[in-house]
Scaffold this active site. Structure first.
Site, mmCIF file in Angstrom:
data_model
loop_
_atom_site.group_PDB
_atom_site.id
_atom_site.type_symbol
_atom_site.label_atom_id
_atom_site.label_comp_id
_atom_site.label_asym_id
_atom_site.label_seq_id
_atom_site.Cartn_x
_atom_site.Cartn_y
_atom_site.Cartn_z
ATOM 1 N N ASP A 51 0.839 -1.288 -0.124
ATOM 2 C CA ASP A 51 -0.117 0.022 0.129
ATOM 3 C C ASP A 51 0.762 1.128 0.144
ATOM 4 O OD1 ASP A 51 -2.167 -1.660 0.164
ATOM 5 O OD2 ASP A 51 -3.023 -0.651 1.980
ATOM 6 N N CYS A 88 -3.800 -6.012 -3.305
ATOM 7 C CA CYS A 88 -2.945 -7.154 -2.998
ATOM 8 C C CYS A 88 -2.880 -8.244 -3.534
ATOM 9 C CB CYS A 88 -2.922 -7.490 -1.363
ATOM 10 S SG CYS A 88 -3.410 -6.232 -0.392
ATOM 11 N N LYS A 142 4.460 -11.275 4.200
ATOM 12 C CA LYS A 142 3.089 -11.302 3.564
ATOM 13 C C LYS A 142 3.170 -12.191 2.206
ATOM 14 C CE LYS A 142 -0.803 -8.668 1.847
ATOM 15 N NZ LYS A 142 -1.486 -7.509 2.236
ATOM 16 N N HIS A 144 -0.580 -13.983 1.231
ATOM 17 C CA HIS A 144 -1.948 -13.451 0.493
ATOM 18 C C HIS A 144 -2.110 -14.174 -0.756
ATOM 19 C CE1 HIS A 144 -4.810 -10.243 0.496
ATOM 20 N NE2 HIS A 144 -5.704 -11.389 0.750
ATOM 21 N N ASN A 293 0.254 -2.063 -4.784
ATOM 22 C CA ASN A 293 -0.855 -1.231 -5.249
ATOM 23 C C ASN A 293 -0.861 0.336 -4.877
ATOM 24 O OD1 ASN A 293 -2.285 -3.082 -3.057
ATOM 25 N ND2 ASN A 293 -2.463 -1.072 -2.559
ATOM 26 N N LYS A 310 -5.932 3.297 -4.088
ATOM 27 C CA LYS A 310 -5.957 1.764 -3.941
ATOM 28 C C LYS A 310 -7.616 1.088 -4.120
ATOM 29 C CE LYS A 310 -5.613 -2.013 -0.579
ATOM 30 N NZ LYS A 310 -5.437 -2.476 0.573
#
Ligand SMILES: *[C@@H]1O[C@H](CO)[C@@H](O)[C@H](O)[C@H]1NC(C)=O
Ligand SMILES: *[C@@H]1O[C@H](CO)[C@@H](O)[C@H](O)[C@H]1NC(C)=O
Ligand SMILES: *[C@@H]1O[C@H](CO)[C@@H](O)[C@H](O)[C@H]1NC(C)=O
Ligand SMILES: *[C@@H]1O[C@H](CO)[C@@H](O)[C@H](O)[C@H]1NC(C)=O
Ligand SMILES: *[C@@H]1O[C@H](CO)[C@@H](O)[C@H](O)[C@H]1NC(C)=O
Ligand SMILES: *[C@@H]1O[C@H](CO)[C@@H](O)[C@H](O)[C@H]1NC(C)=O
Length: 516
Positions: A51, A88, A142, A144, A293, A310
């Site tokens: 982010d 993401c 991360k 995800h 992003n 975003k």
């Protein structure tokens, strides 16, 4: 590569075949590996920030200090026509597979924690390919990309080791995330096993230390691939006082904490780079830095002067901060600003190429090998870019449409073809929001017909998406919609399963993890 063929005639219409064609075939990828080269395969360190907004690095004129990123990028190649996905999991999936979401069935939303889904296993990941090319492969941070079954876990997707969390975000200090109203549950694992002793340690310290440990323990008989996926500066806005204190002049609380998170991340990158140097790995290392992003303005991020943020398909959602740098033995167009079109899906063939690996066994790729673009400023092989087509997103506009018969413009989609960008459906909130610390700039919202669902911009001339050309250039709109329809015909159906109550961490020892 770029195997989804677009009829030349359509590109001709848009005057796009004039530039010399850089074919991205095998011969080219051999040429590109010869171009970087030392005798050894380079180490590859990919740092993904979470982010991080377009306006949030020092070298984009931000109030936020990022001395490490500024310096590293100054000595490398700044990517200033570089795109990621608006959220993401989609960006991570394209990084890992070199394939658009429409070809992986994940064109809608992201992977929610309790959905029985994940990155399809029918095509290898970047880590699989680098491991096959002889690399030792490590994930820190991360993931995800789904975890409901063991086969989706990072150690089964090409990583020799993994340390981090499986979901989208969590507390930076206690590493938990809520499940409905049932409380908050730990999401932190090392090679699949729960890590119970890190409560109270900030994620940025924790992941940086892990990366330094991986680098220090690295066996130099193999090249290193480190995928360093920080959670910072994603919310929650939790940051040690020492970093927030550097921004006392920023009155907006979210922005102040976010700025602290960014500066802390910058320090983490400095520490990681120092470890590479200390271990004498740096000279042979390619380091890539990218956001996943656009910034989230509700949690302190900012993308000014771009439009939107975003989640949206406006430039503020998809135009990313990114650069490539590396040690002395890596051949790069150093000190340059690269304005050639590049996309996150390009890393897959680019990095497998520099690693001297093979692209055999992958499903057709949407990414292009960009190494020659980065190393010797060759023209980009990428002439167009699909931002997305999301058939499940709520449609916008009238049933009976102007361009009916070509493409249903009520559907959320966006595509870049040369300098043009076309958006359809509901692209998301398209407000221009200045950074809160710039007290003189006003937020601007465009009042538009609530049924409007088609926009055309010349992004090169109008990167802020202020001057919609769709009424003036209906022929261009039609040509691009025809291209979109062709691409849409190659899509697989979206897979977006219902949440599964068995995901409840209470059923699995109070920890997020595989449940099937
Ligand atoms: C973890 O921290 C969050 C704040 O980020 C808090 O809401 C949550 O209750 C904490 N959970 C535990 C188990 O301490
Ligand atoms: C970076 O390293 C220094 C020196 O070891 C340490 O004090 C600092 O906390 C580290 N910062 C991060 C973000 O890991
Ligand atoms: C890195 O490269 C530079 C320039 O070629 C050289 O001076 C230095 O000794 C190299 N460092 C290592 C650790 O090989
Ligand atoms: C791809 O090529 C590598 C050697 O370069 C080989 O080890 C691997 O088995 C091949 N994979 C497939 C799917 O053919
Ligand atoms: C995209 O293709 C699918 C499958 O062929 C079709 O059902 C859908 O209507 C197309 N979408 C648009 C926006 O034209
Ligand atoms: C867009 O975001 C701005 C700023 O948060 C907000 O004021 C506005 O109401 C939003 N517009 C829409 C259409 O959601």
């Amino acid at each position: 590569m770029g195997n989804y063929f677009l009829p030349q005639v359509l590109l001709l219409v848009l005057g796009l075949v004039a530039q010399s064609h850089v074919s991205a075939d095998k011969a080219d990828s051999e040429a590109s590996s010869a171009n970087y080269r030392t005798q050894r395969k380079p180490n590859i360190v990919f740092i993904l920030a979470d982010d991080l907004g377009f306006h949030d690095v020092g070298y984009h004129g931000s109030r936020i200090r990022t001395p490490t990123l500024d310096k590293l990028s100054e000595n490398g190649v700044r990517l200033e026509n570089y795109y990621v996905q608006p959220i993401c999991s989609p960006t991570r999936s394209q990084l890992m597979t070199g394939r658009y979401q429409i070809h992986n069935g994940i064109q809608h939303s992201l992977f929610w924690d309790d959905q029985p889904t994940g990155l399809p296993t029918d095509s290898p990941t970047l880590a699989d390919k680098l491991r096959e090319a002889g690399y030792s492969t490590h994930l820190v941070g991360k993931w995800h990309l789904g975890f409901y079954k063991q086969e989706y876990m990072p150690n089964n997707r090409g990583f020799d080791t993994s340390y981090g969390f499986l979901g989208g975000h969590e507390s930076h200090y206690n590493h938990t995330r809520a499940y409905k109203s049932k409380g908050s549950f730990l999401d932190l694992r090392c090679d699949g096993e729960p890590v119970l002793d890190q409560n109270g340690r900030h994620s940025t310290y924790m992941y940086t230390q892990r990366a330094v440990d991986v680098i220090s323990a690295h066996d130099k008989s193999k090249p290193l691939f480190l995928y360093m996926a920080y959670q910072a500066p994603h919310n929650p806005l939790e940051v040690p006082e020492a970093y927030e204190a550097q921004y006392q002049d920023i009155k907006d609380k979210n922005r102040r904490k976010y700025a602290g998170l960014v500066t802390m991340l910058d320090e983490g990158v400095a520490n990681l780079t120092r470890a590479l140097k200390t271990m004498n790995l740096w000279n042979d290392t390619i380091l890539i830095f990218s956001t996943d992003n656009g910034g989230q303005v509700r949690y302190g991020g900012n993308n000014y002067p771009l439009r939107g943020w975003k989640f949206s398909l406006w430039e503020g959602g998809v135009r990313g901060v990114g650069f490539v740098t590396g040690g002395d033995n890596i051949r790069l167009g150093r000190g340059t600003v690269n304005k050639q079109l590049m996309h996150v899906s390009d890393w897959f063939p680019t990095l497998v190429g520099v690693a001297g690996g093979s692209l055999n066994g992958t499903k057709p790729l949407d990414g292009y090998d960009q190494w020659r673009t980065l190393s010797v400023a060759a023209p980009t092989p990428r002439k167009w870019l699909l931002h997305n087509i999301d058939p499940l997103f709520k449609k916008k506009g009238k049933e009976k449409q102007k361009y009916a018969g070509i493409f249903d413009t009520r559907v959320r989609a966006a595509i870049r073809v040369g300098e043009y960008k076309l958006l359809t459906g509901n692209p998301g909130n398209g407000t221009w929001i200045p950074p809160p610390e710039s007290n003189t700039l006003q937020t601007e919202q465009k009042t538009e017909n609530s049924k409007k669902n088609t926009w055309l911009f010349n992004i090169k001339n109008d990167p802020e998406e202020r001057n919609d050309l769709s009424e003036k250039k209906p022929e261009v709109v039609k040509s691009i919609l025809r291209i979109l329809a062709k691409i849409n015909a190659t899509a697989v159906p979206p897979f977006f399963p219902k949440s599964d109550p068995l995901a409840n961490p209470e059923l699995h020892g109070g920890i997020w993890g595989p449940w099937e």
